[in-house]
Every structure is written in C-alpha cells, then in structure tokens.
Design an enzyme around this catalytic site. Structure first.
Site, short mmCIF file in Angstrom:
data_model
loop_
_atom_site.label_atom_id
_atom_site.label_comp_id
_atom_site.label_asym_id
_atom_site.label_seq_id
_atom_site.Cartn_x
_atom_site.Cartn_y
_atom_site.Cartn_z
N GLY A 100 0.94 -1.23 0.03
CA GLY A 100 -0.16 0.01 -0.07
C GLY A 100 0.77 1.33 -0.08
O GLY A 100 2.06 1.16 -0.54
N SER A 101 0.70 2.36 0.80
CA SER A 101 1.12 3.46 0.82
C SER A 101 2.45 3.41 1.41
O SER A 101 3.40 4.47 1.50
CB SER A 101 0.26 4.58 1.11
OG SER A 101 -0.66 5.18 0.13
N VAL A 102 3.06 2.49 2.19
CA VAL A 102 4.02 2.16 2.75
C VAL A 102 4.97 2.23 1.61
O VAL A 102 6.30 2.62 1.97
CB VAL A 102 4.35 1.17 3.74
CG1 VAL A 102 5.67 0.73 4.17
CG2 VAL A 102 3.22 0.97 4.93
N TYR A 194 -2.53 14.58 -1.89
CA TYR A 194 -2.19 13.39 -1.91
C TYR A 194 -2.04 12.78 -3.34
O TYR A 194 -2.73 13.09 -4.31
CB TYR A 194 -3.04 12.63 -1.09
CG TYR A 194 -2.14 11.31 -0.74
CD1 TYR A 194 -1.57 11.11 0.27
CD2 TYR A 194 -2.71 10.02 -1.46
CE1 TYR A 194 -0.85 9.89 0.78
CE2 TYR A 194 -2.19 8.81 -0.85
CZ TYR A 194 -1.19 8.85 0.08
OH TYR A 194 -0.52 7.63 0.50
#
Length: 262
Positions: A100-102, A194
């Site tokens: 994911g956004s990690v 974002y």
C-alpha cells in the site's frame, strides 16, 4: 509513536503492511513517567489483549504487528487469519502483506540515496532527468522538482480511479505507467494534495538515473542491505513469495469478500 525509520522495523519477511511503534522513555528534561518502560513480555501481553479485540471489532481477518522497544528490543507477532478459505493463521515471520502507501516511504528512501550520492538533486527540474518521458510543462517559470514529487505538491490532477491493475499479471512496467501523465492543474509547491502518481514518477527518476528497474534497484540497495530477503516491489509477486501472501478482504452484508490473493 510511529517510527520514521519504517524499513528498520520490518522482520526479514514480506511484512509490508506492518505497524511499527516505538515506546520512548522520558528524557532528563521530561517529567518522570509513573510506569516503567515496557519490556518485551509486557508489550506482548498488551498486544495479545488489544489486537484480537480490535480485529474483531473492525471485522479484520488478520494483521502482523512489529514493535520496536527501548534497549534495541524488537518483537513481532501475527494475529488472526491470512487466508479465510484455508484458515491459515498470520505468522509475523512468514506471512506477506501488500505495501500500500508504505511504498512511498521506500520510494523516498531510494530517491534520497541517489541525492546523497550526488546523482540526483531535490531542487532540479525533473525534466532534466526525464529525457524518455518529459513532464508536460504548463508552468515554465515553476520547475517541477523531486522535492515536489515527494511532498505531494506537484500539482497533478491525480486520481485513483482506473489507475490500478486488478492483478500483478496486469501491472505494466513503471516507465509505461508514468508515461500516461495526468493533467497538471496548479503550479508546483502551491498546494498539498495526496498524489500517488507523483511518487511513482519519483521512482521512475531513480530508474533513469541508475539504469536499473525500480524493483531491481530496491532489491540491491534497500532490501538486501537491510536483510529483507523476502520483500519485493516486483509484480507479479515472485512464486517463492506468492504462496505466503495474506489475502485481502472487504466486508459485505454476507461476510468477507476476497479482493486479492492467490
């Protein structure tokens, strides 16, 4: 507190959706805390009490949790189920989760490695690096930089709708993905919004600067030095890792519906 050094908290397994927390002891200038700093046994007991309850409350099948404690203690534990069809439990050392956004943290790490080496500069126009797919430039007096890409201030009209692939087999190479550019709707640096596309473009800049595909670069310069031998950005997921991936699920009126996984 969420530690900023996320990659250092991960065990040597593909645990890409791991929560890394740091318990900090008081400094000399701070007021003494009435409780002692947590040790591994006490932290594990707290996790064993809180995490299953939270998973049940929010109808989440499973999770892997890693905690970094004082005195360089680190613990990791798995809770719940990785695959509801087979009732496979989550194992913190072997169960894989999608990033994911990690992924943005790791992408920024790659960019800053190249900045440290002098190959890239945070405040240079990215079109100086992108001879293959230059960014269209409606704001010629406001160059778009890596600093903008990494801080969500690039000004792209980015959207998630239709931007993802249904499976790893459907994923296209990064260079091909970033070639389909969204509109730029404001000068860079004007507004924080974002932006998945901008961070992906920063990853491609690393590809161009190093001559390596982004997954290969991360394997060589980030994951292997950290001992993260079972972590990858490659899509589709390599066979040696795909069998241990946790499945993704969405709650519906009839129970959990699988959204990804073998």
């Amino acid at each position: 507190m969420i530690t900023p050094h996320l990659t250092r908290c991960l065990p040597p397994a593909l645990v890409a959706a791991t929560l890394c927390a740091t318990f900090l002891t008081p400094t000399a200038a701070a007021q003494p805390h009435p409780h002692p700093a947590p040790d591994a046994d006490r932290a594990t007991a707290v996790m064993d009490d809180l995490i299953p309850t939270a998973l049940d409350e929010h109808q989440i099948p499973g999770a892997a949790i890693a905690l970094s404690l004082p005195n360089h203690q680190t613990i990791a534990a798995g809770y719940g189920t990785a695959n509801l069809a087979t009732d496979t439990p989550v194992d913190a050392e072997t169960t894989g989760f999608f990033l994911g956004s990690v992924a943005k943290v790791i992408t920024a790490t790659a960019v800053l490695q190249q900045v440290e080496q002098g190959t890239l500069d945070l405040d240079t126009d990215v079109n100086d690096y992108l001879s293959d797919t230059p960014v269209h430039d409606p704001y010629p007096d406001h160059p778009l930089t890596l600093r903008h890409l990494l801080t969500h201030t690039a000004g792209f009209d980015a959207t998630l709708i239709g931007a993802g692939a249904a499976t790893g087999e459907d994923a296209v190479p990064l260079a091909e993905y970033v070639a389909d550019q969204p509109r730029r709707v404001r000068p860079p640096g004007e507004l924080v919004s974002y932006d998945n596309y901008a961070v992906a473009l920063a990853g491609h800049v690393v590809e161009v600067a190093t001559g390596q595909s982004f997954p290969d670069y991360l394997d060589t310069h980030v994951f292997q030095p950290l001992g993260m031998d079972n972590t990858t950005f490659a899509q589709p997921t390599p066979p040696r890792l795909s069998d241990t991936l946790a499945h993704g699920y969405r709650n519906t009126d009839t129970g959990h519906t699988r959204t990804y996984g073998q």
